[in-house]
Design an enzyme around this catalytic site. Structure first.
Site, PDB file in Angstrom:
ATOM      1  N   SER A 169       1.022  -1.329  -0.079  1.00 40.61           N
ATOM      2  CA  SER A 169       0.066  -0.060  -0.007  1.00 40.61           C
ATOM      3  C   SER A 169       0.845   1.279  -0.025  1.00 40.61           C
ATOM      4  O   SER A 169       0.393   2.114  -0.473  1.00 40.61           O
ATOM      5  CB  SER A 169      -1.025   0.141   1.307  1.00 40.61           C
ATOM      6  OG  SER A 169      -1.637  -1.169   1.318  1.00 40.61           O
ATOM      7  N   THR A 170       2.042   1.258   0.679  1.00 43.52           N
ATOM      8  CA  THR A 170       3.062   2.430   0.662  1.00 43.52           C
ATOM      9  C   THR A 170       4.224   2.189   0.402  1.00 43.52           C
ATOM     10  O   THR A 170       4.741   1.111   0.289  1.00 43.52           O
ATOM     11  CB  THR A 170       2.911   3.080   2.306  1.00 43.52           C
ATOM     12  OG1 THR A 170       3.527   2.258   2.895  1.00 43.52           O
ATOM     13  CG2 THR A 170       1.475   3.278   2.883  1.00 43.52           C
TER      14      THR A 170
END
Length: 196
Positions: A13-14
């Site tokens: 996600s990051t």
């Protein structure tokens, strides 16, 4: 296992996260995947699978009938249960075998795999309904106790708009002065004025 090519799809996600551990786990499970068939991307899990750039390219331009697509966890194939089901159906229709290593039946294209997915789907739907019910019960309880439900009112925005309005500025000039959008200014323009 099909005799076609094997691809791996890894997602985080990051940018602080890395897909290295996912790939290591997939290879440790016995899947020998060439580096050019490892697709990794950094994108929020809330984005539907087919709207993820690398995944879309993989499905539309790389995967062919007879290939297998391995993921470490089922949630890599969609943002929610409905999206996962849609993605798996799309892969199966394309002749691709979806494999998720976090499930007891890894081949999701098999009849056992599809049955398991239907059961997961039913449980997910049940859980969604329970969450909705609990949320509504909580809101009803809050209302009964006289508490406000929903987003807090933007009183600071209203105050600022009304202050500039009191100086005789037009709505568009208030928008320019405050940096608020014109619709925001219009929404707060008559707040604080009691209508009898």
């Amino acid at each position: 296992m099909s005799s076609g090519r094997i691809f791996a799809y890894c997602r985080v996600s990051t940018s602080e996260q890395t897909t290295d551990n996912q790939l290591l786990a997939i290879r440790s499970a016995g899947y020998e995947i060439q580096q050019n068939r490892v697709i990794s991307e950094t994108v929020s899990g809330s984005v539907p699978a087919i709207e993820r750039e690398a995944f879309k390219t993989l499905v539309e331009h790389k995967l062919e009938a007879g290939d297998s697509l391995v993921v470490l966890k089922l949630d890599r194939l969609g943002r929610d249960n409905i999206d996962v089901q849609h993605t798996i159906s799309m892969l199966i229709e394309k002749g691709v075998t979806p494999i998720s290593l976090d499930l007891p039946i890894k081949d999701l294209g098999s009849s056992e795999g599809r049955l398991m997915l239907q059961m997961f789907s039913a449980f997910a739907e049940f859980e969604r309904n329970r969450i909705r019910e609990r949320t509504m019960e909580g809101q009803a309880r809050a209302r009964a106790e006289g508490k406000r439900v929903g987003r807090p009112e933007a009183t600071a925005t209203t105050d600022k708009v009304l202050r500039y309005k009191a100086q005789g500025l037009s709505q568009s000039k208030v928008a320019a002065a405050t940096g608020f959008s014109l619709p925001t200014v219009k929404r707060h323009w008559n707040k604080g004025i009691e209508v009898s």
